[in-house]
Design an enzyme around this catalytic site. Structure first.
Site, short mmCIF file in Angstrom:
data_model
loop_
_atom_site.label_atom_id
_atom_site.label_comp_id
_atom_site.label_asym_id
_atom_site.label_seq_id
_atom_site.Cartn_x
_atom_site.Cartn_y
_atom_site.Cartn_z
N THR A 186 59.87 24.86 -37.37
CA THR A 186 59.01 23.99 -38.17
C THR A 186 58.67 22.78 -37.32
O THR A 186 59.50 22.32 -36.54
CB THR A 186 59.70 23.55 -39.47
OG1 THR A 186 60.90 22.83 -39.16
CG2 THR A 186 60.05 24.75 -40.34
N HIS A 187 57.44 22.28 -37.44
CA HIS A 187 56.97 21.16 -36.61
C HIS A 187 57.04 21.50 -35.12
O HIS A 187 57.19 20.61 -34.28
CB HIS A 187 57.77 19.88 -36.88
CG HIS A 187 57.78 19.46 -38.31
ND1 HIS A 187 56.83 18.63 -38.85
CD2 HIS A 187 58.63 19.78 -39.33
CE1 HIS A 187 57.08 18.43 -40.13
NE2 HIS A 187 58.17 19.13 -40.45
N SER A 317 43.17 37.27 -15.14
CA SER A 317 42.78 36.18 -14.26
C SER A 317 42.05 36.72 -13.04
O SER A 317 42.38 37.80 -12.53
CB SER A 317 44.02 35.39 -13.82
OG SER A 317 43.67 34.42 -12.85
#
EC number: 4.2.1.2
Length: 461
Positions: A186-187, A317
């Protein structure tokens, strides 16, 4: 270029001789040479179906001779089958009622029906674009109807099948991954554990809600304006026409279309489309979150989170050999951003109707159908080229669980929040394990720690 002369109320105009369109289409081509964004194919198909249904109903009501009705129906069937694609060249950026596209269809079907009857295209045609093909109709009720028919078709035939397929894939992954305990976040910071299956079950549930939202939007979209004619009163449409033409369209498409109970609302507003596009926007928000989570969880392969492996579809790439990128997530998040932009346009268009008619209709239709197409194709691509091939990296997941400081949360009920926080801070500062920090502080015994800090007991089972 060989031309023929066509006429409308503005007088004569030269039209390419090899084209089925007529005067009003030609004037629109001359007056609106803007950007090249042609009216979507889905809308052209819907217009053709409306003309077919109207011809059948007008014949039944005694308003159109059988030979003309059958010729219009045959011409419309050709358009529905994908013939004559070059006969619909008009751009979205035209009159806001869609009148020119309605007349484009009327003219094409009139000329083609005339040919099918053994006549000519042009002024000598046997079928009239207004008096025959457009009988009992106005652009003001035809175009809103076409928008609804196209939208319902796009949602039910393309969008929802793609949505269900992706939802089912994620639901299967939730079952397959149910025994894998991982650290929650979370966060963007470590949190308490859950299973990878629980995480994926959240994704599947998001898509289930979007399916529910879209299905809830369909009844409003299935209400058709046809029969309202110019302003919703039904002027010049015979009694019973509105109900019969809606039933004819329902039979023709296999979709539950009905006549609108209030055609003033259906013609003056675009609320049904605004509401339904809100469901498309919500779906785009869910897909953005899901695609972002998956690419973050698959980041690496050695310096990222690395909890998931996703299919390697192409080189990533032009300078870094061996690099592979989460391209399906990138495509998904880009197309969802476009849907968010389309939603703004649809909202402005829906809010901008005046009095008895909304005159932002081509723009609303263009953006709505663009969003539906993007999401349908995007989910199919994401499912086929990414979601079905997602695999867990079990060793990496287990490593991150064991290193997480947030397992200390399991000690809260036993020693309290403050002491648990001290253990986590000490372990983090000194680079030790939670167990080592807890024992050093003397807050728990080894036996207590091992009994209480067990990730498998922290996932709600």
């Amino acid at each position: 270029m060989t031309t023929r002369t066509e006429r409308d109320t503005f007088g004569p105009i030269e039209v390419p001789a090899d084209r089925l369109w007529g005067a009003q289409t030609q004037r629109s081509l001359q007056n609106f040479d803007i950007a090249g964004d042609r009216m979507p194919r889905e809308l052209i198909d819907a217009l053709a179906r409306i003309k077919r249904a109207s011809a059948a109903v007008n014949q039944r009501l005694g308003l159109l001779p059988a030979d003309k009705a059958n010729a219009v129906i045959a011409a419309a069937d050709e358009v529905i089958a994908g013939k004559h694609p070059g006969e619909f060249p008009l751009v979205v950026w035209q009159t806001g009622s869609g009148t020119q596209s309605n007349m484009n269809m009327n003219e094409v079907l009139a000329n083609r029906a005339s040919e099918l009857l053994g006549g000519e295209r042009g002024e000598a045609r046997l079928v009239h674009p207004n008096d025959d093909v457009n009988r009992s109709q106005s652009s003001n009720d035809v175009f809103p109807t076409a928008m609804h028919v196209a939208a319902v078709t796009a949602i039910t035939r393309h969008l929802l099948p793609s949505l269900r397929a992706l939802r089912e894939t994620l639901a299967r992954k939730a079952i397959d991954f149910d025994d894998i305990i991982k650290i929650g976040r979370t966060h963007l910071q470590d949190a308490t554990p859950l299973t990878l299956g629980q995480e994926f079950s959240g994704y599947a549930a998001q898509l289930q809600h979007s399916e529910t939202h879209l299905n809830a939007a369909l009844p409003h979209l299935c209400e058709l304006a046809l029969g309202g004619t110019a302003v919703g009163t039904g002027l010049n449409a015979p009694a019973g026409y509105a109900e019969q033409v809606a039933a004819e369209l329902a039979a023709l498409t296999g979709l539950p279309f009905v006549t609108s109970p209030n055609k003033f609302e259906t013609m003056a507003s675009a609320d049904g489309l605004v509401h339904a596009h809100g469901a498309l926007k919500t779906l785009a928000a869910s897909l953005t979150k899901i695609a972002n989570d998956i690419r973050w969880l698959a980041s690496g392969p050695r310096s990222g989170l690395g909890e998931l492996s996703i299919p390697e579809n192409e080189p990533g790439s032009s300078i870094m050999p061996g690099k592979v990128n989460p391209t399906q997530s990138e495509a998904m998040t880009m197309l969802c951003a476009q849907v968010f932009g389309n939603d703004v346009a649809v909202n402005i268009g829906g809010a901008s109707g005046n009095f008895e008619l909304n005159v932002f209709r081509p723009m609303i239709a263009y953006n709505f159908l663009h969003s539906a197409r993007l999401l349908a194709d995007g989910m199919r691509s994401f499912n086929d080229h990414c979601a079905v091939g997602i695999e867990p990296n079990r060793e990496r997941i287990a490593e991150l669980v064991q290193r997480s400081l947030m397992l200390v949360t399991a000690l809260n009920p036993h020693i309290g929040y403050d002491k648990s926080a001290q253990i986590a801070k000490k372990a983090h500062k000194e680079g030790t394990s939670l167990r080592e920090a807890a024992l050093a502080l003397g807050y728990v015994t080894a036996e207590q720690f091992d009994a209480w800090v067990r990730p498998e007991q922290m996932v709600g089972r």
